[in-house]
Design an enzyme around this catalytic site. Structure first.
Site, PDB file in Angstrom:
ATOM      1  N   CYS A 167       0.831  -1.207   0.000  1.00  0.00           N
ATOM      2  CA  CYS A 167       0.000   0.000   0.000  1.00  0.00           C
ATOM      3  C   CYS A 167       0.865   1.255   0.000  1.00  0.00           C
ATOM      4  O   CYS A 167       0.594   2.217  -0.718  1.00  0.00           O
ATOM      5  CB  CYS A 167      -0.945  -0.012   1.199  1.00  0.00           C
ATOM      6  SG  CYS A 167      -2.072   1.402   1.248  1.00  0.00           S
ATOM      7  N   CYS A 213      -7.402  -2.434   7.098  1.00  0.00           N
ATOM      8  CA  CYS A 213      -8.584  -1.644   7.448  1.00  0.00           C
ATOM      9  C   CYS A 213      -9.886  -2.279   6.990  1.00  0.00           C
ATOM     10  O   CYS A 213     -10.865  -2.290   7.727  1.00  0.00           O
ATOM     11  CB  CYS A 213      -8.465  -0.225   6.875  1.00  0.00           C
ATOM     12  SG  CYS A 213      -8.956  -0.072   5.143  1.00  0.00           S
TER      13      CYS A 213
END
Length: 373
Positions: free
Chosen positions: A99, A205
């Site tokens: 990410c 998340c």
């Protein structure tokens, strides 16, 4: 040279204080809130509405604009599909490193440069660079080095070990010289009460409160296999997918005196080999072979000249650094650790350090096990 700075505002205390320090230093600050997951997907739920509200609160208090940007397609293509492919082949990937490489320090950087007209970006990561936490030592004629921060416990250079030069050169890390306790104190003194005591986010998340095994089965077909004890050769249980397990993980198979832990996943047979006890020697190894490395600045000169390089290694960001020797091979690197580590895992990144610098990282492809099973 650097006047307008876009800071990634996550709704947490670190990015809030990063924005505060940028404004105090005199920069024109633009807040940017990134959303990388679409809650309309069948599985996974990223509860970012509260984070967005906290980000809005922070920017209102600091009197800076807040932009909301979406990198859902980029995250799906560059991170999530890679995650799925690696799990399907028995590996254990690290989505946070991916990410940062592809989203936070690539898509985010490019978006801000092209659409907001910024001179640099900033984040709340606990890291630093040779150009300084506010780029005060920027030099266009040399490469930037990634350095460890003052708070070595919160050190996040591990997660930045695949970041590319072109964006790191124009990145500020305002909290680099602060301890986490000092960051929280600054937030309180500035009246940022909503985030000052907010817990740090952990994990992926979009999984939210769901257990990982329940989440991942929505995307990868369940394929049952056997748990096999490497010492006895006996079948000790049944599993419902290699992708749900990682090396070193406790299996909770009942009926055994000592707990059984995952030692290795066999893609050909779809079996998982287990060992008895967390201190079983099969779980502890000191040699791994990697894919081609990503050097943040450049390949260490000692490795280029001597073909062997002494430095430090870690593959989990919370673990202490371990001395190692690194050599080049035709596929990547051979890393020999001074002390054996538990559960070296194929698919994870081996991150290399020396003298307070994070040199880069390489994905571990093969772990050398000194045993027959």
């Amino acid at each position: 040279m650097f006047r307008k700075v876009a800071v990634g505002i996550s709704g947490g205390v670190d990015s809030a204080v990063a924005a505060l320090l940028l404004k105090r230093t005199g920069f024109q600050v633009e807040g940017v809130f990134m959303r990388n997951w679409d809650n309309n997907y069948e599985a996974g739920f990223c509860s970012d509405q509260r984070d967005f509200e906290d980000a809005t609160y922070v920017c209102h208090k600091l009197k800076i604009p807040l932009h909301r940007v979406y990198f859902i397609k980029e995250y799906w293509n560059e991170v999530f599909t890679v995650l799925l492919k690696e799990y399907e082949t028995g590996l254990t990937p690290n989505p946070d490193i991916l990410c940062n490489r592809y989203i936070k320090f690539d898509s985010f950087f490019q978006h801000c440069r092209n659409n907001l007209g910024i001179d640099a970006i900033a984040t709340g990561h606990y890291a630093n660079t040779s150009f300084g936490s506010f780029l005060e030592r920027y030099n266009e004629n040399e490469g930037v080095k990634l350095l460890q921060p003052k708070d070595t416990f919160k050190d996040q250079t591990f997660f930045l070990s695949q970041v590319k030069q072109f964006s790191l050169r124009k990145c500020m890390f305002p909290v680099a010289n602060l301890l986490k306790s000092e960051v929280r104190s600054l937030a309180k003194s500035e009246g940022l009460i909503n985030v000052a005591s907010k817990r740090d986010s952990t994990g992926i998340c979009f999984i939210g409160k769901n257990k990982f095994q329940q989440f991942i089965e929505e995307y990868i077909e369940t394929k049952k296999g056997l748990f096999m004890d490497i010492d006895t050769g006996q079948v000790v249980g049944e599993h419902d997918g290699l992708h749900k397990w990682t090396v070193g993980q406790r299996t909770h198979i009942p009926g055994y005196k000592d707990a059984l832990f995952v030692f290795k996943k066999d893609l050909e047979t779809n079996n998982i080999y287990v060992v008895s006890g967390t201190k079983h020697p099969a779980l502890w190894n000191n040699i791994c072979f990697t894919a081609p490395p990503h050097w943040i600045d450049k390949e260490p000169l000692e490795l280029t000249l001597n073909h062997v390089f002494a430095c430090y290694f870690r593959f989990q960001h919370t673990k202490p650094l371990t001395r190692c020797k690194v050599a080049k091979n035709h596929d990547g690197l051979t890393i020999i650790l001074e002390n054996k580590l538990r559960a070296l895992t194929e698919g994870q990144f081996g991150v290399l350090y020396k003298d307070g610098e994070c040199l880069g990282s390489a994905k571990m492809r093969h772990i050398c096990h000194n045993l027959v099973y």
